[in-house]
Design an enzyme around this catalytic site. Structure first.
Site, PDB file in Angstrom:
ATOM      1  N   THR A  69       0.849  -1.186   0.000  1.00 25.47           N
ATOM      2  CA  THR A  69       0.000   0.000   0.000  1.00 25.47           C
ATOM      3  C   THR A  69       0.881   1.231   0.000  1.00 25.47           C
ATOM      4  O   THR A  69       1.926   1.268   0.663  1.00 25.47           O
ATOM      5  CB  THR A  69      -0.925   0.060   1.232  1.00 25.47           C
ATOM      6  N   GLU A  70       0.461   2.263  -0.732  1.00 29.74           N
ATOM      7  CA  GLU A  70       1.314   3.440  -0.865  1.00 29.74           C
ATOM      8  C   GLU A  70       1.401   4.236   0.422  1.00 29.74           C
ATOM      9  O   GLU A  70       2.275   5.088   0.568  1.00 29.74           O
ATOM     10  CB  GLU A  70       0.829   4.316  -2.012  1.00 29.74           C
ATOM     11  N   ASN A  71       0.489   3.965   1.378  1.00 27.59           N
ATOM     12  CA  ASN A  71       0.595   4.653   2.666  1.00 27.59           C
ATOM     13  C   ASN A  71       1.520   3.930   3.637  1.00 27.59           C
ATOM     14  O   ASN A  71       1.608   4.312   4.801  1.00 27.59           O
ATOM     15  CB  ASN A  71      -0.789   4.870   3.291  1.00 27.59           C
ATOM     16  N   GLY A  72       2.249   2.885   3.168  1.00 27.66           N
ATOM     17  CA  GLY A  72       3.344   2.355   3.961  1.00 27.66           C
ATOM     18  C   GLY A  72       3.151   1.001   4.603  1.00 27.66           C
ATOM     19  O   GLY A  72       3.426   0.842   5.794  1.00 27.66           O
ATOM     20  N   SER A 111       7.701   3.988   0.775  1.00 27.25           N
ATOM     21  CA  SER A 111       6.694   3.325  -0.046  1.00 27.25           C
ATOM     22  C   SER A 111       6.767   3.804  -1.490  1.00 27.25           C
ATOM     23  O   SER A 111       6.723   3.013  -2.442  1.00 27.25           O
ATOM     24  CB  SER A 111       5.297   3.585   0.527  1.00 27.25           C
TER      25      SER A 111
END
Length: 235
Positions: A69-72, A111
């Site tokens: 996920t791009e939020n980490g 990320s």
């Protein structure tokens, strides 16, 4: 550009042989399940905000797929239900999710470094339009009152080794979303490998748009409605 398509089951045979107008159009969960079956074992995958997140719910437990996920987060699991819900544990679309054994958390910048650095095997994105040449438009319709929402889509479209798009083939008013050329602002050029829709699955190749599978329609009807020349997949 894309790996060989698998045999889905013994009755349906190779995907290229399943051009059948009697089969019903797919719902969003059907499309998500189809994408989940096509993701290679052990792949590192990002699922875009919106309908692509449904793919997580259809991955088999033994898939070996690691969701990013791009939020980490790495090794995200399916959507959280009931007592599983932790409001501090969400995907990039702010949907509560579960974590799988070995899950890891990291800074947002790390990320994006994974996304931009070519470390993702597949990303699955939604789209307003996809062109026959693989251009992607998924962040803005260009309308004066539309709210742009690019997020990390540009980074994913260029950084992932393969880009799959999940969308309906036509808008609610019947306008094609697979088009000769995009008229909306572009997210990325020549980046889309495969398009999964409610009516058909398409490969976007240097030779043209290849129909891999149809649902409740015919290739001839699709060609007329889309205004695009379509090729049949080789079985």
């Amino acid at each position: 550009m894309t790996p060989d398509r698998p045999v889905l089951d013994a009755e349906r045979g190779p995907l290229g042989a399943t051009l059948d107008a009697e089969r019903r159009p797919l719902g969003k969960h059907d499309i998500a399940a189809l994408i989940a079956r096509d993701i290679p074992h052990g792949a590192f995958v990002n699922l875009g905000i919106g309908q692509p997140t449904l793919v997580a719910d259809h991955l088999p437990a033994d898939s070996g797929v690691v969701l990013h996920t791009e939020n980490g987060m790495l090794n995200m699991g399916p959507a959280a239900q009931g007592e599983e819900i932790d409001t501090d544990l969400t995907n990039a679309g702010k949907i509560p999710v579960t974590e799988l054994p070995g899950a890891a958390y990291f800074h947002h910048a790390d990320s994006f470094a994974m996304m931009r650095g070519g470390h993702l095997d597949v990303c699955v994105l939604g789209a307003f339009q996809v062109s026959a040449g693989g251009d992607l438009a998924n962040w803005h319709t260009g309308a004066p009152d539309a709210i742009p929402a690019v997020g990390g889509a540009m980074d994913l479209a260029i950084g992932a080794k393969q880009v799959f798009v999940m969308m309906t083939l036509f808008t609610k008013t019947g306008v094609p979303k697979l088009v000769p050329q995009c008229t909306y602002p572009l997210t990325g050029t020549g980046c889309v490998d495969r398009v999964y829709t409610d009516l058909a699955v398409f490969d976007l190749t240097p030779d043209g748009v290849v129909v891999r599978e149809t649902f409740g329609t015919t290739v001839a009807d699709l060609e007329t409605r889309l205004g695009l020349p379509l090729l049949l997949a080789q079985t």
